[in-house]
Design a protein around this motif. Structure first.
Motif, PDB file in Angstrom:
ATOM      1  N   TYR A 188      -8.122   7.140   1.426  1.00  0.00           N
ATOM      2  CA  TYR A 188      -7.122   7.092   0.240  1.00  0.00           C
ATOM      3  C   TYR A 188      -5.884   8.016   0.285  1.00  0.00           C
ATOM      4  N   PRO A 240      -2.503   3.768  -4.232  1.00  0.00           N
ATOM      5  CA  PRO A 240      -3.725   2.978  -4.037  1.00  0.00           C
ATOM      6  C   PRO A 240      -4.019   1.961  -5.159  1.00  0.00           C
ATOM      7  N   ARG A 268      -7.507  -0.572   0.715  1.00  0.00           N
ATOM      8  CA  ARG A 268      -6.075  -0.176   0.668  1.00  0.00           C
ATOM      9  C   ARG A 268      -5.265  -1.475   0.312  1.00  0.00           C
ATOM     10  N   SER A 307     -11.838   3.992  -6.882  1.00  0.00           N
ATOM     11  CA  SER A 307     -11.489   3.140  -5.710  1.00  0.00           C
ATOM     12  C   SER A 307     -12.370   1.864  -5.280  1.00  0.00           C
ATOM     13  N   GLN A 351       0.636  -1.230   0.050  1.00  0.00           N
ATOM     14  CA  GLN A 351       0.066  -0.033  -0.020  1.00  0.00           C
ATOM     15  C   GLN A 351       0.820   1.217   0.049  1.00  0.00           C
TER      16      GLN A 351
END
Length: 155
Positions: free
Chosen positions: A148, A37, A128, A81, A33
């Motif tokens: 994020y 992202p 994530r 996302s 991570q």
């Protein structure tokens, strides 16, 4: 500053899992991570979720699971996302569905087994990284949610 950052971290991160069986070896993408992202997914599928690889920023994680099955690759749009993950499992993972904040449903696998649905505990948080157990197939998956990344110049 680090104490307040820790307090913010504690209020924004959450976890769902492990969904699946107890076989295989543990894996975690927690370090990945830091590369950014989630920007793409590679999933190997036959009747099971055979293997998976996730791109964080511009860097692919190590492949986990087996190498059989059909390879499916999906790229997220810039700034997109994952906000929900659902699926099915028996002894192994059978199906994964990633839902994005742009309304896309990215579905892999077969509709057999016990259902699960995972969403973050805190508002304005996204997937994530993943963890789980894998051998020749993906035995189980865990989902880790947080904000994020604020500094995403490399994404």
């Amino acid at each position: 500053a680090s104490a307040s950052a820790s307090a913010i971290q504690a209020r924004s991160s959450s976890y769902n899992g492990d969904f699946g069986g107890s076989g295989g070896r543990r894996f975690s993408h927690s370090g990945n991570q830091l590369d950014g992202p989630i920007t793409a997914l590679r999933i190997r599928v036959n009747r099971y979720i055979v293997g998976l690889q996730v791109r964080y920023g511009k860097v692919w994680s190590a492949h986990v699971g087996g190498t059989g099955g059909n390879l499916e690759e999906v790229f997220l749009h810039p700034g997109e996302s994952v906000i929900q993950v659902s699926g099915k499992y028996k002894k192994y993972l059978r199906k994964l569905v990633f839902v994005t904040d742009k309304g896309r449903y990215l579905s892999f696998g077969t509709d057999i087994g016990t259902s699960f649905s995972a969403v973050p505990l805190h508002p304005n948080t996204v997937l994530r990284f993943i963890s789980g157990r894998a051998g020749s197939l993906i035995d189980a998956i865990g989902l880790h949610w947080d904000v994020y990344p604020s500094d995403c110049s490399s994404c």
